[in-house]
Design an enzyme around this catalytic site. Structure first.
Site, short mmCIF file in Angstrom:
data_model
loop_
_atom_site.label_atom_id
_atom_site.label_comp_id
_atom_site.label_asym_id
_atom_site.label_seq_id
_atom_site.Cartn_x
_atom_site.Cartn_y
_atom_site.Cartn_z
N ALA A 121 -43.18 68.39 -27.18
CA ALA A 121 -44.34 69.16 -27.64
C ALA A 121 -45.47 69.10 -26.61
O ALA A 121 -46.06 70.13 -26.26
CB ALA A 121 -44.82 68.62 -28.99
N GLU A 143 -23.91 71.42 -37.44
CA GLU A 143 -24.28 70.11 -38.00
C GLU A 143 -24.49 70.24 -39.50
O GLU A 143 -24.56 71.35 -40.03
CB GLU A 143 -25.56 69.59 -37.32
CG GLU A 143 -25.34 69.20 -35.86
CD GLU A 143 -26.59 68.66 -35.20
OE1 GLU A 143 -26.45 67.93 -34.22
OE2 GLU A 143 -27.72 68.97 -35.63
N LYS A 200 -48.11 56.79 -23.54
CA LYS A 200 -48.39 55.39 -23.92
C LYS A 200 -47.69 54.41 -23.00
O LYS A 200 -48.22 53.36 -22.66
CB LYS A 200 -48.00 55.15 -25.37
CG LYS A 200 -48.38 53.75 -25.85
CD LYS A 200 -48.57 53.67 -27.35
CE LYS A 200 -47.31 53.84 -28.13
NZ LYS A 200 -47.51 53.44 -29.54
N HIS A 235 -35.27 57.39 -39.54
CA HIS A 235 -34.78 58.30 -38.49
C HIS A 235 -35.80 59.36 -38.07
O HIS A 235 -35.82 59.76 -36.92
CB HIS A 235 -33.50 58.96 -39.00
CG HIS A 235 -32.71 59.69 -37.96
ND1 HIS A 235 -32.37 59.11 -36.75
CD2 HIS A 235 -32.19 60.95 -37.94
CE1 HIS A 235 -31.66 59.98 -36.04
NE2 HIS A 235 -31.55 61.11 -36.73
N ARG A 248 -25.86 62.51 -46.32
CA ARG A 248 -26.55 61.34 -45.77
C ARG A 248 -27.37 60.57 -46.81
O ARG A 248 -27.33 59.35 -46.84
CB ARG A 248 -27.51 61.77 -44.65
CG ARG A 248 -26.88 61.89 -43.31
CD ARG A 248 -27.94 62.20 -42.28
NE ARG A 248 -27.32 62.47 -40.98
CZ ARG A 248 -28.02 62.71 -39.88
NH1 ARG A 248 -29.34 62.72 -39.92
NH2 ARG A 248 -27.40 62.94 -38.74
N HIS A 299 -31.18 57.45 -41.63
CA HIS A 299 -29.79 57.67 -41.23
C HIS A 299 -28.96 56.55 -41.86
O HIS A 299 -29.37 55.39 -41.83
CB HIS A 299 -29.67 57.62 -39.70
CG HIS A 299 -28.36 58.13 -39.19
ND1 HIS A 299 -27.19 57.41 -39.33
CD2 HIS A 299 -28.02 59.29 -38.56
CE1 HIS A 299 -26.20 58.11 -38.80
NE2 HIS A 299 -26.67 59.24 -38.33
N ARG A 352 -35.75 67.05 -43.30
CA ARG A 352 -35.57 67.84 -42.08
C ARG A 352 -34.12 68.28 -41.93
O ARG A 352 -33.20 67.47 -42.02
CB ARG A 352 -35.96 66.99 -40.87
CG ARG A 352 -35.69 67.64 -39.52
CD ARG A 352 -36.06 66.70 -38.41
NE ARG A 352 -35.20 65.54 -38.36
CZ ARG A 352 -34.15 65.41 -37.53
NH1 ARG A 352 -33.83 66.39 -36.72
NH2 ARG A 352 -33.44 64.30 -37.53
#
Length: 528
Positions: A16, A113, A35, A346, A285, A237, A381
């Site tokens: 980003a 996926e 950082k 995750h 999941r 996850h 997500r």
């Protein structure tokens, strides 16, 4: 106190941040703070790929629908349509930068996926993020208008409150940041600031996120006056290697796909039978993660076993060469012994509230990527939508800054960082102890399965630790560890407050006290 003054300041050097920088640099002087090293953020760790509608027969409507279903209806459909529609062009721009996406018969190779109805994931083997990071970084390093400053730990946003002539206007003028090499605090000012600081995975004991994912941008934005949304939506996850030295090595779902069984080490029994007898280890999941979590809590375990040793050794080695080699280095031979696994945090689906242009609630402050809640992900997500969001929103923020540049006020005189009343800390142990404590109780009380009682226990501990950390922060010179701890406890507080506020189970937020999903999907929005 040293300082830099540029046109635009970007905090974060991942997908980003660097996308925004490259889109601004032809016209403006851009400073990018990282950082740690420039490639230490989450982007470089992304194994999957980038979702885009590129296959014949696939449509934007399909991608939108898949995203909405994954997000349990909490997504903003207009935002989803916007991001999905921008995806093919984002891929083309990355190819132009030299990202070597896998091809087959002269076209991009697309994989599929979980949650996707079509093949639409472009990738670079299983290391897409690394290839993307390299390409963006190479372009940024070559651009004369981009200054890249690694090892700068952002402390707080410089706002109207820090002007030499105090103002309550709420403008953001840059950040105060610790130069880790010299130990001094610098002021970096700009007419526009973009937070691209990533997520908050390290709030949890087990996470696939890099060491620096301590919610810095989210915490800084909240302290400055931005609204924060949907922080209870933390994605886990199911199978991360349990190892006290190696904290974030994923064991791919393909191990279960090829016959791997989940076993309770205390009983020796295959336990998915009790949770999803039909799909067993191949359940979604969240179902598998909740089942593992339930076994761990019920039996007081540290981990469960994932066992594929019943398959021929040559088969296992051929299918999972990298995992096999990695585990051998840790004295685990997966061809004849089980793998200890735990679920791991995750992805952070909530964050700083932004609009379609990446604008936050504060004038002069934008945000993009995992630190934001744009409306794309909703309550969960969809795989490979995360890198996509970084490119689309990095570019959207850059576009809005360029279009409204003449309306952005010039930076006033800002006060220097004041260290006149602090000393060097003689108690670093306080930081280490508190860091460990937060991550452990967040894991136990605010993890995959929640209850009101557990959340309240976590809140009480957070309140005590907040007091302790603020006292420490007020008396001693800042260190990188103290800055991160302060942001970690602030982020933990936002997660718990959000989770207590949601009286339903939706997407990633599952609570035993409110197991049903309410008819209407409503964002959890915290106002400072």
């Amino acid at each position: 106190m040293s300082s830099t003054a540029g046109d635009v300041l970007i905090v974060g050097s991942g997908a980003a941040g660097l996308t925004a920088a490259l889109n601004l640099a032809d016209r403006f002087r851009v400073t990018v703070l990282a950082k740690g090293a420039l490639n230490e953020g989450s982007t470089a760790w992304a194994q999957g790929g980038i979702a885009a509608v590129l296959e014949p027969g696939d449509t934007f409507a399909n991608h939108v629908e898949d995203t909405m279903v994954a997000g349990a209806g909490l997504n903003d459909r207009d935002v989803v349509e916007f991001v999905v529609g921008e995806a093919p062009q984002a891929i083309e721009r990355l190819r132009a930068l030299g990202v070597p996406f896998a091809e087959e018969a002269g076209a991009l190779h697309l994989t599929r996926e979980g949650g996707h109805s079509h093949r639409r994931i472009v990738h670079v083997a299983d290391a897409t993020g690394w290839a993307v990071q390299e390409a963006l970084q190479r372009a940024a390093e070559a651009h004369p208008n981009i200054t890249l400053l690694p090892d700068r730990c952002a402390i707080d946003l410089a706002t109207s409150r820090h002007e030499e002539r105090y103002s309550g206007a709420g403008n953001v003028w840059g950040v105060y940041a610790l130069d880790r090499a010299s130990g001094t605090v610098e002021l970096h000012t700009a007419r526009a600031t973009i937070l691209a600081t990533g997520g908050a995975g390290r709030t949890y004991l087990f996470s696939t996120a890099p060491r620096g994912a301590t919610g810095d941008g989210i915490a800084m934005a909240w302290r400055a006056g931005c609204r924060i949304s949907n922080m209870e939506m933390m994605q886990f996850h199911p199978t991360c290697l349990y190892n006290l030295e190696v904290k974030n090595f994923l064991i791919t779902e393909a191990v279960r796909g090829e016959g791997g069984r989940l076993i309770n080490p205390a009983t020796g029994k295959r336990f998915m039978t009790y949770y999803d007898a039909e799909r067993m280890e191949l359940a979604p999941r969240d179902v598998v993660a909740r089942a593992i979590d339930a076994e761990i809590k019920r039996y007081g375990l540290d981990y469960v076993h994932l066992d594929i040793s019943h398959q021929p050794a040559d088969f296992v080695r051929a299918h999972f060469p990298n995992i096999h080699e990695k585990l051998l280095g840790l004295s685990i031979d997966m061809t004849c012994a089980p793998i200890p696994v735990v679920p791991a945090q995750h992805y952070t689906c909530g964050g700083i509230v932004v609009d379609r242009d990446g604008r936050t609630d504060l004038p002069g402050l934008y945000a993009a990527g995992e630190c934001t809640e744009s409306g794309l992900h909703g309550a969960n997500r969809l795989a490979s939508n995360s890198l996509l969001e970084c490119f689309v929103y990095g570019e959207a923020a850059a576009r809005h800054i360029a279009e409204s540049w003449d309306a952005l006020p010039t930076v006033p005189a800002i006060r220097a960082w004041d260290e006149s009343r602090v000393t060097d800390s003689d108690e670093e142990v306080v930081i280490k102890q508190n860091w460990t404590e937060i991550r452990r109780f967040m894991w136990n009380y605010v993890g995959i399965v929640r209850t009101t009682k557990r959340l309240q226990r976590a809140k009480r501990r957070i309140d005590l630790l907040t007091q302790e950390v603020e006292e420490h922060y007020g008396h001693f010179r800042v260190t990188a560890d103290l800055i991160e701890l302060r942001n970690l406890i602030q982020t933990a507080d936002l997660i718990v407050r959000s989770a207590l506020h949601r009286h339903e189970s939706r997407g990633l937020h599952f609570t035993l006290d409110y197991p049903a999903m309410l008819p209407g999907a409503v964002d959890t929005v915290l106002v400072p």
